[in-house]
Design an enzyme around this catalytic site. Structure first.
Site, PDB file in Angstrom:
ATOM      1  CG  LEU A  87      -2.089  -0.931   1.287  1.00  0.00           C
ATOM      2  CD1 LEU A  87      -2.759  -0.876   2.658  1.00  0.00           C
ATOM      3  CD2 LEU A  87      -3.096  -0.623   0.195  1.00  0.00           C
ATOM      4  CG  ASP A  88      -0.034   4.761  -2.330  1.00  0.00           C
ATOM      5  OD1 ASP A  88      -0.597   5.177  -1.313  1.00  0.00           O
ATOM      6  OD2 ASP A  88      -0.543   4.851  -3.461  1.00  0.00           O
ATOM      7  CE  LYS A  89       4.873   9.880   3.744  1.00  0.00           C
ATOM      8  NZ  LYS A  89       5.832  10.990   3.486  1.00  0.00           N
TER       9      LYS A  89
END
Length: 245
Positions: free
Chosen positions: A114-116
């Site tokens: 999951l991206d930031k």
């Protein structure tokens, strides 16, 4: 005659045992910490036939780690990596001081990413084969997201998200896109993906001039995030693992 048993590189064998990542294993090997049949080996691709050779790390014979499967409710602002070259906080911050049955957690790797700026359900395990099955783009389970956008999509736009759009040679599409609820200026969508491309939802929505305000993964297959609190984790039980199949 039966075929000869397969050979694998030493670093891969250590990783498949659930002891560390392959890159970390390569560092151990380069540092002279790993011996095969009593001899220090510094080549991470040194051929190994599992079960036929004795492998030791720091003088201790290795044993396959107990397989462990966890789910985390990832908070926004953490990057999904073990170490970040820019010094940003990572998802491993959520496991600081964590113990299971009175012992520190073993090495665990994120299963997918999951991206930031994204939140929600993120799996961890020390079982590389299981992780590969979960992240397989063709046979892995669907992923369900709740996404807040800066507009009120109509039925035609939702249909277009399902039909998809070509970007840089890739077809970006949602398996399904439905309206959950809408306010005056923004709305929440439920988007289901049956494949995993880098930043797929953000890129897909941007192609239709929709800005993502929040993005939360709420389920993988039939395993739902449920009421797990932000930043908290729990061990998956046999029923959870069955839901992922």
């Amino acid at each position: 005659m039966s075929p000869p048993p397969p050979r694998h590189g030493l670093a891969r064998v250590l990783s498949k045992q659930g002891l560390c990542s392959r890159s970390e294993a390569a560092k151990w090997i380069a540092a002279g910490r790993v011996a095969v049949d009593g001899r220090v080996v510094r080549d991470p691709e040194f051929p190994i036939v599992q079960g036929r050779q004795r492998i030791a790390v720091d003088g201790q014979a290795i044993e396959a780690a107990q397989r462990l499967y966890l789910m985390l409710n990832k908070p926004r602002g953490l990057v999904t990596t073990a170490q970040d070259e820019r010094g940003r906080d990572t998802v491993y911050r959520c496991f600081d001081g964590a113990q299971l049955d009175g012992s520190p957690l073993p090495w665990l790797a994120p299963v997918g990413r999951l991206d930031k700026a994204s939140e929600g359900l993120l799996l961890f395990s020390n079982d590389p084969q299981w992780a590969a099955a979960i992240t397989d783009p063709e046979r892995g389970p669907d992923k369900t997201y709740h996404v807040q956008v800066d507009a009120i999509p109509d039925a035609a736009l939702l249909a277009a998200l399902h039909a998809g759009v070509a970007e840089d040679g890739e077809l970006l599409r949602a398996k399904s896109a439905t309206l959950l609820r809408a306010g005056e200026r923004n709305a929440w969508l439920e988007i289901v993906l049956d494949e995993g491309r880098n930043r797929q939802i953000r890129r897909l929505l941007a192609a239709f001039d929709l800005e993502v305000l929040r993005l939360v993964r709420v389920a993988i297959g039939a395993l739902a995030l449920g009421d797990l609190a932000k930043g908290q984790w729990r061990r998956l039980d046999p029923q959870d693992l069955q839901r992922l199949r």
